[in-house]
Design an enzyme around this catalytic site. Sequence first.
Site, PDB file in Angstrom:
ATOM      1  N   PHE A   1       3.197   2.010  -1.824  1.00 52.33           N
ATOM      2  CA  PHE A   1       3.487   2.429  -3.189  1.00 52.33           C
ATOM      3  C   PHE A   1       2.388   3.312  -3.763  1.00 52.33           C
ATOM      4  O   PHE A   1       2.599   3.993  -4.776  1.00 52.33           O
ATOM      5  CB  PHE A   1       3.696   1.203  -4.087  1.00 52.33           C
TER       6      PHE A   1
ATOM      7  N   ALA B   1       0.817  -1.222   0.000  1.00 54.80           N
ATOM      8  CA  ALA B   1       0.000   0.000   0.000  1.00 54.80           C
ATOM      9  C   ALA B   1       0.844   1.263   0.000  1.00 54.80           C
ATOM     10  O   ALA B   1       0.412   2.302  -0.502  1.00 54.80           O
ATOM     11  CB  ALA B   1      -0.936  -0.004   1.210  1.00 54.80           C
TER      12      ALA B   1
ATOM     13  N   HIS C   1       7.072  -0.266   4.327  1.00 58.12           N
ATOM     14  CA  HIS C   1       6.258  -1.342   3.778  1.00 58.12           C
ATOM     15  C   HIS C   1       5.208  -1.828   4.764  1.00 58.12           C
ATOM     16  O   HIS C   1       4.715  -2.954   4.650  1.00 58.12           O
ATOM     17  CB  HIS C   1       7.145  -2.506   3.341  1.00 58.12           C
TER      18      HIS C   1
END
Length: 256
Positions: free
Chosen positions: A18, A16, A61
């Site tokens: 990204f 998510a 991340h």
Amino acid sequence: GAALAGARPIIPFGTASFMFRAWDQIIHEAGTARYMSNGAATAPMVFHALHGIRGGGAPQHSQSPQAMAWNAPGIEIVLASTPADIKGLFRTAVKSDNPTIVFDHGKLMGMKGPVPDGDYDIPFGVADIKRKGGDVTIVATSLQVHTALAAADELAKDGIEAEIVDLRTLVPLDTEAILASLLRTGRLVIVDECAPRCSVASEIAATVAEEGFDLLKAPIRRVMRMEAPVPYSPVLEAELSPRPDRIVAAVRSVVD
């Protein structure tokens, strides 16, 4: 562009975090297309992203940006917790004329469970009671539904019956289901993997305070990711995360 031209694209972001690279296009282009065109244009597309504290993801991340997306009108938001729910909700997302973000949790990818055959659609805005109980309402989404269910098993050993409300979608939000459960229990604990400020849990708590304050027998409690970047260390990551023992402690504080 493909969605505006009539296609129904599905955009998998993977992690998510990204999504932030395309945040302007998601929020300002897809999210506002219908409004800015007075309904003449729509952006029927699905964004799929894996959110949450997944294990060793560290800060970049391990984001759960569903609250950020909720702050942008025009986008539907899905947070499923079971294989059956993700099938039914994803089918609805693909058919929707609005841009929809489907947030899955990385730790749910290996989950197995019964899935209805054939056409199976779940309408947006309909929460699901994953466990019935009369002592406390626990509202959760995504992976944290299972964390709440584990906590409910522990609480039941002491005669405390928790009702688990799985919201399934944030936009639209099934406020009636939350208030109906609170009418039965009078106590509310919200489990959320977002950071605490301006979170999903914050919005649910504010909604209940505005629309169901007279139903409360005790203060609302939130069990959330702690307010810090997610560490890479597994030990520190576990300390930061919502856990069954933290939910049990929160429930005991409102029941006592």
